[in-house]
Design a protein around this motif. Structure first.
Motif, PDB file in Angstrom:
ATOM      1  N   VAL A 192       0.834  -1.192   0.000  1.00 40.84           N
ATOM      2  CA  VAL A 192       0.000   0.000   0.000  1.00 40.84           C
ATOM      3  C   VAL A 192       0.875   1.250   0.000  1.00 40.84           C
ATOM      4  O   VAL A 192       2.042   1.211   0.389  1.00 40.84           O
ATOM      5  CB  VAL A 192      -0.949   0.043   1.218  1.00 40.84           C
ATOM      6  CG1 VAL A 192      -1.854  -1.177   1.251  1.00 40.84           C
ATOM      7  CG2 VAL A 192      -0.176   0.164   2.529  1.00 40.84           C
ATOM      8  N   LYS A 193       0.272   2.344  -0.407  1.00 40.20           N
ATOM      9  CA  LYS A 193       0.930   3.644  -0.311  1.00 40.20           C
ATOM     10  C   LYS A 193       0.332   4.377   0.880  1.00 40.20           C
ATOM     11  O   LYS A 193      -0.870   4.643   0.924  1.00 40.20           O
ATOM     12  CB  LYS A 193       0.714   4.449  -1.589  1.00 40.20           C
ATOM     13  CG  LYS A 193       1.400   5.811  -1.588  1.00 40.20           C
ATOM     14  CD  LYS A 193       1.150   6.539  -2.897  1.00 40.20           C
ATOM     15  CE  LYS A 193       1.840   7.905  -2.907  1.00 40.20           C
ATOM     16  NZ  LYS A 193       1.619   8.628  -4.188  1.00 40.20           N
ATOM     17  N   ALA A 194       1.155   4.696   1.854  1.00 33.91           N
ATOM     18  CA  ALA A 194       0.682   5.358   3.061  1.00 33.91           C
ATOM     19  C   ALA A 194       0.664   6.877   2.877  1.00 33.91           C
ATOM     20  O   ALA A 194       1.061   7.410   1.833  1.00 33.91           O
ATOM     21  CB  ALA A 194       1.561   4.975   4.247  1.00 33.91           C
ATOM     22  N   LYS A 195       0.224   7.582   3.908  1.00 34.86           N
ATOM     23  CA  LYS A 195       0.109   9.035   3.816  1.00 34.86           C
ATOM     24  C   LYS A 195       1.457   9.730   3.668  1.00 34.86           C
ATOM     25  O   LYS A 195       1.528  10.860   3.198  1.00 34.86           O
ATOM     26  CB  LYS A 195      -0.623   9.571   5.053  1.00 34.86           C
ATOM     27  CG  LYS A 195      -2.078   9.113   5.125  1.00 34.86           C
ATOM     28  CD  LYS A 195      -2.735   9.578   6.408  1.00 34.86           C
ATOM     29  CE  LYS A 195      -4.156   9.051   6.521  1.00 34.86           C
ATOM     30  NZ  LYS A 195      -4.795   9.439   7.812  1.00 34.86           N
ATOM     31  N   ASP A 196       2.526   9.056   4.086  1.00 30.07           N
ATOM     32  CA  ASP A 196       3.857   9.643   3.924  1.00 30.07           C
ATOM     33  C   ASP A 196       4.425   9.398   2.530  1.00 30.07           C
ATOM     34  O   ASP A 196       5.602   9.682   2.274  1.00 30.07           O
ATOM     35  CB  ASP A 196       4.821   9.111   4.995  1.00 30.07           C
ATOM     36  CG  ASP A 196       5.056   7.610   4.884  1.00 30.07           C
ATOM     37  OD1 ASP A 196       4.491   6.961   3.974  1.00 30.07           O
ATOM     38  OD2 ASP A 196       5.815   7.070   5.716  1.00 30.07           O
ATOM     39  N   ASN A 197       3.588   8.853   1.627  1.00 30.79           N
ATOM     40  CA  ASN A 197       3.953   8.554   0.236  1.00 30.79           C
ATOM     41  C   ASN A 197       4.955   7.413   0.100  1.00 30.79           C
ATOM     42  O   ASN A 197       5.525   7.210  -0.971  1.00 30.79           O
ATOM     43  CB  ASN A 197       4.491   9.791  -0.489  1.00 30.79           C
ATOM     44  CG  ASN A 197       3.399  10.812  -0.762  1.00 30.79           C
ATOM     45  OD1 ASN A 197       2.237  10.458  -0.925  1.00 30.79           O
ATOM     46  ND2 ASN A 197       3.772  12.079  -0.798  1.00 30.79           N
ATOM     47  N   HIS A 198       5.157   6.654   1.174  1.00 34.62           N
ATOM     48  CA  HIS A 198       6.048   5.506   1.105  1.00 34.62           C
ATOM     49  C   HIS A 198       5.255   4.243   0.787  1.00 34.62           C
ATOM     50  O   HIS A 198       4.075   4.120   1.136  1.00 34.62           O
ATOM     51  CB  HIS A 198       6.800   5.327   2.421  1.00 34.62           C
ATOM     52  CG  HIS A 198       7.986   6.222   2.547  1.00 34.62           C
ATOM     53  ND1 HIS A 198       9.214   5.783   2.978  1.00 34.62           N
ATOM     54  CD2 HIS A 198       8.137   7.543   2.277  1.00 34.62           C
ATOM     55  CE1 HIS A 198      10.070   6.792   2.988  1.00 34.62           C
ATOM     56  NE2 HIS A 198       9.442   7.871   2.578  1.00 34.62           N
ATOM     57  N   LEU A 199       5.927   3.302   0.120  1.00 35.19           N
ATOM     58  CA  LEU A 199       5.365   1.987  -0.141  1.00 35.19           C
ATOM     59  C   LEU A 199       5.628   1.099   1.065  1.00 35.19           C
ATOM     60  O   LEU A 199       6.759   1.005   1.540  1.00 35.19           O
ATOM     61  CB  LEU A 199       6.022   1.375  -1.382  1.00 35.19           C
ATOM     62  CG  LEU A 199       5.565  -0.044  -1.752  1.00 35.19           C
ATOM     63  CD1 LEU A 199       4.158  -0.017  -2.346  1.00 35.19           C
ATOM     64  CD2 LEU A 199       6.548  -0.673  -2.749  1.00 35.19           C
ATOM     65  N   TYR A 200       4.578   0.444   1.560  1.00 34.61           N
ATOM     66  CA  TYR A 200       4.732  -0.457   2.700  1.00 34.61           C
ATOM     67  C   TYR A 200       4.303  -1.864   2.323  1.00 34.61           C
ATOM     68  O   TYR A 200       3.278  -2.058   1.672  1.00 34.61           O
ATOM     69  CB  TYR A 200       3.911   0.017   3.900  1.00 34.61           C
ATOM     70  CG  TYR A 200       4.525   1.198   4.605  1.00 34.61           C
ATOM     71  CD1 TYR A 200       5.424   1.016   5.653  1.00 34.61           C
ATOM     72  CD2 TYR A 200       4.226   2.497   4.202  1.00 34.61           C
ATOM     73  CE1 TYR A 200       6.004   2.103   6.298  1.00 34.61           C
ATOM     74  CE2 TYR A 200       4.800   3.589   4.846  1.00 34.61           C
ATOM     75  CZ  TYR A 200       5.690   3.378   5.885  1.00 34.61           C
ATOM     76  OH  TYR A 200       6.271   4.461   6.517  1.00 34.61           O
ATOM     77  N   GLU A 201       5.111  -2.821   2.725  1.00 33.74           N
ATOM     78  CA  GLU A 201       4.772  -4.235   2.595  1.00 33.74           C
ATOM     79  C   GLU A 201       4.084  -4.643   3.898  1.00 33.74           C
ATOM     80  O   GLU A 201       4.662  -4.525   4.979  1.00 33.74           O
ATOM     81  CB  GLU A 201       6.041  -5.057   2.384  1.00 33.74           C
ATOM     82  CG  GLU A 201       5.807  -6.556   2.248  1.00 33.74           C
ATOM     83  CD  GLU A 201       7.103  -7.324   2.074  1.00 33.74           C
ATOM     84  OE1 GLU A 201       7.179  -8.469   2.579  1.00 33.74           O
ATOM     85  OE2 GLU A 201       8.046  -6.786   1.440  1.00 33.74           O
ATOM     86  N   LEU A 202       2.852  -5.117   3.780  1.00 31.91           N
ATOM     87  CA  LEU A 202       2.055  -5.471   4.947  1.00 31.91           C
ATOM     88  C   LEU A 202       1.752  -6.962   4.921  1.00 31.91           C
ATOM     89  O   LEU A 202       1.114  -7.469   3.999  1.00 31.91           O
ATOM     90  CB  LEU A 202       0.748  -4.676   4.967  1.00 31.91           C
ATOM     91  CG  LEU A 202       0.884  -3.148   4.946  1.00 31.91           C
ATOM     92  CD1 LEU A 202      -0.490  -2.488   4.914  1.00 31.91           C
ATOM     93  CD2 LEU A 202       1.696  -2.650   6.135  1.00 31.91           C
ATOM     94  N   ASP A 203       2.236  -7.646   5.940  1.00 32.54           N
ATOM     95  CA  ASP A 203       2.090  -9.091   6.045  1.00 32.54           C
ATOM     96  C   ASP A 203       1.858  -9.407   7.517  1.00 32.54           C
ATOM     97  O   ASP A 203       2.700  -9.108   8.362  1.00 32.54           O
ATOM     98  CB  ASP A 203       3.381  -9.760   5.538  1.00 32.54           C
ATOM     99  CG  ASP A 203       3.338 -11.277   5.570  1.00 32.54           C
ATOM    100  OD1 ASP A 203       2.465 -11.842   6.261  1.00 32.54           O
ATOM    101  OD2 ASP A 203       4.193 -11.908   4.923  1.00 32.54           O
TER     102      ASP A 203
END
Length: 264
Positions: free
Chosen positions: A202-213
């Motif tokens: 997902v793209k969070a509010k800080d504009n970073h890509l996060y891998e969520l598992d």
């Protein structure tokens, strides 16, 4: 040249394997039927839970062919990748998590929102929740919906207590069971050991890509996306690392779907 991601015919259902290959939590108090990677079913699931019908899941047939990517609606708000839980992946996961602390954030300011998986074979549902509860998709959850109520109960809590909210949700269990028993593939038993796993980007509010598992120690920051969405080149490169890791093993059972504007 990068290899494309090909969903298995009819959707990639999780398949049985030896217990050592499973990433599901040991001694889980509850088990779900493994969720088939089928965008139509996933869309039906999230709409039933209360996500706006202006969003839907779509197959991504290639991450390198611009002609195939052109068929995918944009912006892409989240990616769900199904990948094989191989020995090479397990080594990578253990090494990367070794020096990390367990995630402990909670509350309305949490970004991204992360769910710990404590339900056996629920990685598909956890991935779907990660997709719709983060970024702009979260703003498109209907008021008075099951999903909105679930979030209101879960967000103030620490990860383990939050996971218990998911375990105890009859609405979530009912919606999942209804969806998981409608797939094109043979329906496995809820207690089956599986060797395919879901991860969400997902793209969070800080504009970073996060891998969520839900089987990791918490969200993994995979870098700045700037103004780009989760099907942009920086994000695709992260997805490609999962494929590259399996080149020697010959495993090609990958599937990729995105949460993006509906085509209806």
């Amino acid at each position: 040249m990068s290899e494309p991601v090909h969903p298995a015919e009819g959707g990639a259902a999780e398949t049985p394997n030896t217990p050592s290959a499973s990433v599901d939590p040991p001694k889980a108090r509850k088990a779900f039927i493994p969720l088939e990677c089928n965008p139509e079913l996933m869309t039906s699931l999230v709409h039933k839970l209360g996500l706006s019908k202006s969003l839907a899941f779509h197959d991504v047939y290639s991450i390198v062919d611009p002609d195939l990517l052109a068929f995918v609606p944009r912006p892409a708000h989240a990616l769900l990748l199904v990948f094989p839980v191989s020995e090479s992946y397990q080594r990578h996961r253990i090494a990367e998590d070794a020096g990390r602390e367990e995630y402990s954030k909670q509350g309305d300011g949490e970004d991204p929102v992360w769910f710990k998986q404590t339900i056996k074979n629920a990685c598909g549902m956890i991935g779907v929740l990660h997709a719709v509860c983060n970024g702009k998709a979260r703003d498109m959850i209907g008021d008075n919906s099951s999903l909105k109520e679930l979030l209101s109960k879960a967000l103030p809590l620490a990860p383990l207590e939050r996971a218990k909210v998911l375990e105890d949700s009859q609405e979530l269990a009912s919606a999942h069971k209804s969806t998981a028993t409608q797939g094109d593939s043979a329906v496995p038993d809820a207690d089956a050991n599986v060797d395919l796993h879901y991860v969400c980007f997902v793209k969070a509010k800080d504009n970073h890509l996060y891998e969520l598992d839900g089987q990791r120690k918490g969200p993994l920051d995979r870098g700045d996306l700037g103004d780009c969405d989760v099907l942009s080149e920086p994000a695709v490169k992260v997805v490609q690392t999962f494929i590259d890791r399996e080149k020697e093993s010959g495993r090609l059972d990958f599937s990729l779907v995105t949460l993006a504007p509906s085509m209806d």
